[in-house]
Design a protein around this motif. Structure first.
Motif, PDB file in Angstrom:
ATOM      1  N   LEU A 127       0.822  -1.195   0.000  1.00  0.00           N
ATOM      2  CA  LEU A 127       0.000   0.000   0.000  1.00  0.00           C
ATOM      3  C   LEU A 127       0.864   1.258   0.000  1.00  0.00           C
ATOM      4  CD1 LEU A 127      -2.409  -1.120   2.859  1.00  0.00           C
ATOM      5  CD2 LEU A 127      -2.916  -1.146   0.407  1.00  0.00           C
ATOM      6  N   PRO A 128       0.337   2.368  -0.565  1.00  0.00           N
ATOM      7  CA  PRO A 128       1.040   3.642  -0.405  1.00  0.00           C
ATOM      8  C   PRO A 128       1.190   3.931   1.096  1.00  0.00           C
ATOM      9  CG  PRO A 128      -0.757   3.840  -1.991  1.00  0.00           C
ATOM     10  CD  PRO A 128      -0.898   2.491  -1.345  1.00  0.00           C
ATOM     11  N   TRP A 129       2.265   4.588   1.480  1.00  0.00           N
ATOM     12  CA  TRP A 129       2.619   4.725   2.893  1.00  0.00           C
ATOM     13  C   TRP A 129       1.516   5.309   3.759  1.00  0.00           C
ATOM     14  CZ3 TRP A 129       3.519   9.553   5.296  1.00  0.00           C
ATOM     15  CH2 TRP A 129       3.558  10.649   4.439  1.00  0.00           C
ATOM     16  N   LEU A 130       0.792   6.315   3.299  1.00  0.00           N
ATOM     17  CA  LEU A 130      -0.280   6.887   4.125  1.00  0.00           C
ATOM     18  C   LEU A 130      -1.419   5.895   4.337  1.00  0.00           C
ATOM     19  CD1 LEU A 130      -0.516  10.583   2.884  1.00  0.00           C
ATOM     20  CD2 LEU A 130       0.134   9.787   5.172  1.00  0.00           C
ATOM     21  N   GLU A 131      -1.771   5.170   3.293  1.00  0.00           N
ATOM     22  CA  GLU A 131      -2.823   4.159   3.405  1.00  0.00           C
ATOM     23  C   GLU A 131      -2.386   3.018   4.332  1.00  0.00           C
ATOM     24  OE1 GLU A 131      -5.379   1.192   0.484  1.00  0.00           O
ATOM     25  OE2 GLU A 131      -4.440   2.974  -0.405  1.00  0.00           O
ATOM     26  N   ALA A 144       5.641   4.666  12.863  1.00  0.00           N
ATOM     27  CA  ALA A 144       6.878   4.374  12.132  1.00  0.00           C
ATOM     28  C   ALA A 144       6.671   4.581  10.633  1.00  0.00           C
ATOM     29  CB  ALA A 144       7.341   2.943  12.418  1.00  0.00           C
ATOM     30  N   ILE A 145       5.563   4.108  10.111  1.00  0.00           N
ATOM     31  CA  ILE A 145       5.295   4.277   8.679  1.00  0.00           C
ATOM     32  C   ILE A 145       5.163   5.758   8.326  1.00  0.00           C
ATOM     33  CG2 ILE A 145       3.607   3.840   6.845  1.00  0.00           C
ATOM     34  CD1 ILE A 145       3.126   1.081   8.215  1.00  0.00           C
ATOM     35  N   LEU A 146       4.550   6.538   9.199  1.00  0.00           N
ATOM     36  CA  LEU A 146       4.417   7.972   8.946  1.00  0.00           C
ATOM     37  C   LEU A 146       5.776   8.678   8.923  1.00  0.00           C
ATOM     38  CD1 LEU A 146       1.209   8.779  11.009  1.00  0.00           C
ATOM     39  CD2 LEU A 146       1.430   8.674   8.521  1.00  0.00           C
ATOM     40  N   LEU A 147       6.784   8.101   9.578  1.00  0.00           N
ATOM     41  CA  LEU A 147       8.141   8.664   9.556  1.00  0.00           C
ATOM     42  C   LEU A 147       8.905   8.308   8.288  1.00  0.00           C
ATOM     43  CD1 LEU A 147       9.267   7.983  13.243  1.00  0.00           C
ATOM     44  CD2 LEU A 147       8.716  10.208  12.214  1.00  0.00           C
ATOM     45  N   LEU A 148       8.436   7.330   7.559  1.00  0.00           N
ATOM     46  CA  LEU A 148       9.160   6.787   6.404  1.00  0.00           C
ATOM     47  C   LEU A 148       9.662   7.863   5.434  1.00  0.00           C
ATOM     48  CD1 LEU A 148      10.213   4.336   4.849  1.00  0.00           C
ATOM     49  CD2 LEU A 148       7.918   4.081   3.869  1.00  0.00           C
ATOM     50  N   PRO A 149       8.843   8.825   4.992  1.00  0.00           N
ATOM     51  CA  PRO A 149       9.362   9.811   4.027  1.00  0.00           C
ATOM     52  C   PRO A 149      10.499  10.667   4.579  1.00  0.00           C
ATOM     53  CG  PRO A 149       6.977   9.903   4.134  1.00  0.00           C
ATOM     54  CD  PRO A 149       7.423   9.008   5.256  1.00  0.00           C
TER      55      PRO A 149
END
Length: 154
Positions: A127-131, A144-149
């Motif tokens: 999935l795209p990171w926000l989804e 953690a996923i929200l920190l990815l970019p």
């Protein structure tokens, strides 16, 4: 390798598997349908390095080899301390209620099907990171996923 302790060790890893385009792999827990997450898992021995735990758990849960060409495992230098969900506390020594989770990222060249461990997971989705962050049941996983970019450097 030292023998496994009788209880789970309250030190674990969270590995966000992603592509350079920030597509994130989520896997659905077999014992808890609707609980989507990144790769997670506890140390097998107190002295096991977190990086070794991350590599082992990725292999066990997805069949991916962190050292394969084009794969890059990175320690994000982040740790979360959280309360263990009551339904899973029986796996830990009496009185243990907190877990320390070390966060890693694994960049893979492209989204592709992985080989799930059927006793642990029943479905997968890239999935795209926000989804992906929205779908996670775990707050620390979503965070953690929200920190990815900001963390991932191609």
């Amino acid at each position: 390798m030292p023998s496994s302790p009788p209880y789970k060790i309250p030190e674990s890893v969270l590995v966000v598997i992603h592509t350079p385009a920030l597509e994130v792999l989520l896997i659905e827990r077999a014992e808890s349908p609707g609980f989507w997450q990144s790769v997670t898992g506890s140390k097998e021995a107190w002295e096991e390095p977190f990086e070794a735990t991350a590599a082992r758990e990725v292999a066990e849960e997805t069949g991916l080899d962190v050292s394969a060409p084009g794969h890059r495992l990175s320690d994000w230098g982040l740790q979360n301390i959280y309360e263990i969900y009551p339904q899973w506390r029986h796996r830990y020594a009496p009185g243990v209620v907190l877990n320390t989770e070390r966060v890693f990222g694994l960049c893979v060249p492209e989204a592709r099907p992985v080989v799930l461990s059927p006793r642990e997971h029943q479905a997968q989705a890239w999935l795209p990171w926000l989804e992906a962050a929205d779908r996670c049941f775990s707050f620390s996983n979503a965070e953690a996923i929200l920190l990815l970019p900001r963390i991932f450097q191609p």
